[in-house]
Write an enzyme that holds these catalytic residues in place. Sequence first.
Site, short mmCIF file in Angstrom:
data_model
loop_
_atom_site.label_atom_id
_atom_site.label_comp_id
_atom_site.label_asym_id
_atom_site.label_seq_id
_atom_site.Cartn_x
_atom_site.Cartn_y
_atom_site.Cartn_z
N SER A 105 -0.25 38.90 18.59
CA SER A 105 -1.27 38.50 19.56
C SER A 105 -2.02 39.74 20.03
O SER A 105 -1.39 40.75 20.37
CB SER A 105 -0.64 37.82 20.76
OG SER A 105 -1.58 37.77 21.81
N PHE A 140 -0.15 35.17 26.72
CA PHE A 140 1.20 34.59 26.77
C PHE A 140 1.53 34.02 28.15
O PHE A 140 2.59 34.31 28.73
CB PHE A 140 2.28 35.62 26.39
CG PHE A 140 2.30 36.05 24.96
CD1 PHE A 140 1.60 35.38 23.97
CD2 PHE A 140 3.05 37.17 24.56
CE1 PHE A 140 1.65 35.78 22.64
CE2 PHE A 140 3.10 37.59 23.25
CZ PHE A 140 2.39 36.89 22.28
N ASN A 184 -2.48 35.22 12.78
CA ASN A 184 -2.87 35.05 14.18
C ASN A 184 -4.39 35.23 14.31
O ASN A 184 -5.10 35.26 13.31
CB ASN A 184 -2.11 36.08 15.04
CG ASN A 184 -1.78 35.54 16.41
OD1 ASN A 184 -2.65 34.97 17.09
ND2 ASN A 184 -0.55 35.71 16.84
N GLY A 238 -8.56 29.14 10.55
CA GLY A 238 -9.82 28.61 10.02
C GLY A 238 -9.68 27.39 9.14
O GLY A 238 -10.62 27.06 8.41
N LYS A 240 5.13 36.45 12.40
CA LYS A 240 3.71 36.05 12.39
C LYS A 240 2.84 37.29 12.52
O LYS A 240 3.02 38.08 13.44
CB LYS A 240 3.43 35.08 13.54
CG LYS A 240 1.98 34.59 13.57
CD LYS A 240 1.81 33.40 14.48
CE LYS A 240 0.36 32.96 14.56
NZ LYS A 240 0.17 31.79 15.44
N ASP A 285 1.10 24.13 22.58
CA ASP A 285 2.19 23.64 23.44
C ASP A 285 3.08 24.84 23.77
O ASP A 285 4.20 24.96 23.29
CB ASP A 285 2.97 22.54 22.71
CG ASP A 285 4.05 21.92 23.60
OD1 ASP A 285 4.11 22.27 24.81
OD2 ASP A 285 4.84 21.10 23.10
N LYS A 286 2.55 25.73 24.59
CA LYS A 286 3.25 27.00 24.84
C LYS A 286 4.61 26.78 25.47
O LYS A 286 5.56 27.51 25.20
CB LYS A 286 2.40 27.87 25.78
CG LYS A 286 1.21 28.51 25.07
CD LYS A 286 0.49 29.47 25.99
CE LYS A 286 -0.79 30.00 25.39
NZ LYS A 286 -0.61 31.22 24.59
N ASN A 331 -3.48 39.96 22.79
CA ASN A 331 -3.66 39.86 24.24
C ASN A 331 -2.50 40.40 25.08
O ASN A 331 -2.51 40.27 26.30
CB ASN A 331 -3.94 38.41 24.62
CG ASN A 331 -5.19 37.90 23.91
OD1 ASN A 331 -6.20 38.59 23.88
ND2 ASN A 331 -5.10 36.72 23.30
N THR A 332 -1.51 40.96 24.42
CA THR A 332 -0.46 41.69 25.15
C THR A 332 -0.60 43.14 24.71
O THR A 332 -0.44 43.44 23.52
CB THR A 332 0.94 41.14 24.80
OG1 THR A 332 1.03 39.80 25.25
CG2 THR A 332 2.04 41.97 25.44
N ASN A 372 -9.86 33.63 22.76
CA ASN A 372 -8.91 33.53 23.87
C ASN A 372 -8.27 34.86 24.19
O ASN A 372 -8.05 35.70 23.31
CB ASN A 372 -7.85 32.45 23.58
CG ASN A 372 -6.61 33.01 22.91
OD1 ASN A 372 -5.72 33.55 23.57
ND2 ASN A 372 -6.56 32.91 21.58
C1 LIG Z 1 -6.04 29.24 22.96
C2 LIG Z 1 -5.16 29.79 21.92
C3 LIG Z 1 -3.88 30.24 22.25
C4 LIG Z 1 -3.05 30.75 21.28
N1 LIG Z 1 -1.79 31.16 21.63
C5 LIG Z 1 -0.94 31.61 20.69
C6 LIG Z 1 0.38 31.96 21.01
O1 LIG Z 1 0.82 31.84 22.16
N2 LIG Z 1 1.18 32.44 20.03
C7 LIG Z 1 0.75 32.56 18.73
O2 LIG Z 1 1.52 32.97 17.87
N3 LIG Z 1 -0.50 32.22 18.40
C8 LIG Z 1 -1.35 31.74 19.33
N4 LIG Z 1 -2.62 31.38 18.99
C9 LIG Z 1 -3.06 31.59 17.58
C10 LIG Z 1 -2.92 30.32 16.74
O3 LIG Z 1 -1.57 29.92 16.65
C11 LIG Z 1 -3.47 30.56 15.33
O4 LIG Z 1 -2.71 31.54 14.69
C12 LIG Z 1 -4.93 31.01 15.34
O5 LIG Z 1 -5.65 30.33 16.34
C13 LIG Z 1 -5.62 30.79 14.00
O6 LIG Z 1 -5.65 29.42 13.67
P1 LIG Z 1 -6.96 28.50 13.89
O7 LIG Z 1 -8.11 29.21 13.26
O8 LIG Z 1 -6.60 27.19 13.26
O9 LIG Z 1 -7.14 28.36 15.37
C14 LIG Z 1 -3.48 30.86 19.94
C15 LIG Z 1 -4.76 30.42 19.60
C16 LIG Z 1 -5.59 29.89 20.56
C17 LIG Z 1 -6.96 29.41 20.16
#
Ligand SMILES: Cc1cc2nc3c(=O)[nH]c(=O)nc-3n(C[C@H](O)[C@H](O)[C@H](O)COP(=O)(O)O)c2cc1C
Length: 379
Positions: A181, A122, A250, A304, A221, A72-73, A183-184, A118
């Site tokens: 992240s 952001f 992350n 995970g 984080k 929920d960005k 991705n930035t 992904n």
């Molecule tokens: C599509 C996608 C978008 C994400 N966007 C963010 C983000 O905007 N900010 C952030 O701190 N983490 C983001 N994450 C990371 C997740 O919050 C989480 O730290 C990470 O996916 C590991 O957890 P999981 O294995 O349960 O997915 C994103 C993950 C995914 C899959």
Amino acid sequence: MLYRHILRPLLYRMDAEKAHHLAFGALRRTAALPGGKGMLRLALAPKADPALTTRIWDLELPTPVGLAAGFDKDAIGFEALGAAGFGFVEVGTLTAHAQPGNPKPRLFRLPKDRALLNRMGFNNGGSKAAEPRLAVPRQTIVGVNIGKSKITPPEDAADDYALSAARLAPHADYLVVNVSSPNTPGLRDLQAVESLEPILRTVRETCEQAVPNRRVPLLVKIAPDLADEDVDAVAQLTATLGLEGVIATNTTISRKGLRTDPDAVRALGNGGLSGAPLKARSLQVLQRLRAALGPDTVLIAVGGIEDPDDAWVRIQAGATLVQVYSGYVYEGPTLPRRLANGLARRAKEGGFARVQEAVGRPEPIPDVSGGVAHPRNIG
Ligand SMILES: Cc1cc2nc3c(=O)[nH]c(=O)nc-3n(C[C@H](O)[C@H](O)[C@H](O)COP(=O)(O)O)c2cc1C
């Protein structure tokens, strides 16, 4: 059953980002119906259970199972997600400037690995636009995750974070500085303590000015790709600055140990990998942080977590709370309830009245005098 055999195959036929918007939109529309949130609660939320109630700071969470940032960005559906069974929802990442994110496609499924890749970058409407959506009374506990805008050079990062903090801290149950992240470009370099310290100090001061009557819990984080010494350095900084917590972890840039064909993985391109492949390293980082920080700092475990055993292992390793993202995508809308109920059951079986009592404690050692003795007392 319904999700796994009917809904998930349908969603899988769609681009992953489209499927996300469709599913999230359906959830929000359901919540907006008269009686909709009650219906969601009945269908998806765990029953209120004192064993699940988690008290941290001045908050009382109905369960320690939350939704991780990125789902929920823009803070548009946290009440629906709360009604759907999450004990808390972390919105964001929100940046000071609205930004479109990377070109699509930018979200991919790796079903053989129960993983997602992904490179969203952001994408969000910015912290200014999100503020009014958060500045309303609410039922759900909401953490707000902030990041650096892409257009802001690294040397101005602290001011960029501070701008979002000033707007959003007044409405946040807790605030997260996201420096992890992949991705930035350059963002993860901000995890180096020389860069991180001024950012965190500035954000803390901004919170104190913006919210003089309440100490807003401030967390950082971090990435699973940090070397162990760097995890220790972040822990040291957390203690020095008196941060309330750390979120580990992350997504990873590693592609090691995947079952998906390496060429297919390469063809997907850059991005952060989440889900099952992250499990082992996320757990290690959590253990390292708990060992370095002692019992009082809140640690939120993410990466995970797919089933109650995963969640329980994190609690025992010292996680105060757990979060999911990829597991929710693969396991479907009943996951928050299954995780919460599974944790409550394991806690009771282990001789703990509440899940929170089990934080950082391995299985209790049965005591011949009739009670149970605990080898360590954390949480
Ligand atoms: C599509 C996608 C978008 C994400 N966007 C963010 C983000 O905007 N900010 C952030 O701190 N983490 C983001 N994450 C990371 C997740 O919050 C989480 O730290 C990470 O996916 C590991 O957890 P999981 O294995 O349960 O997915 C994103 C993950 C995914 C899959």
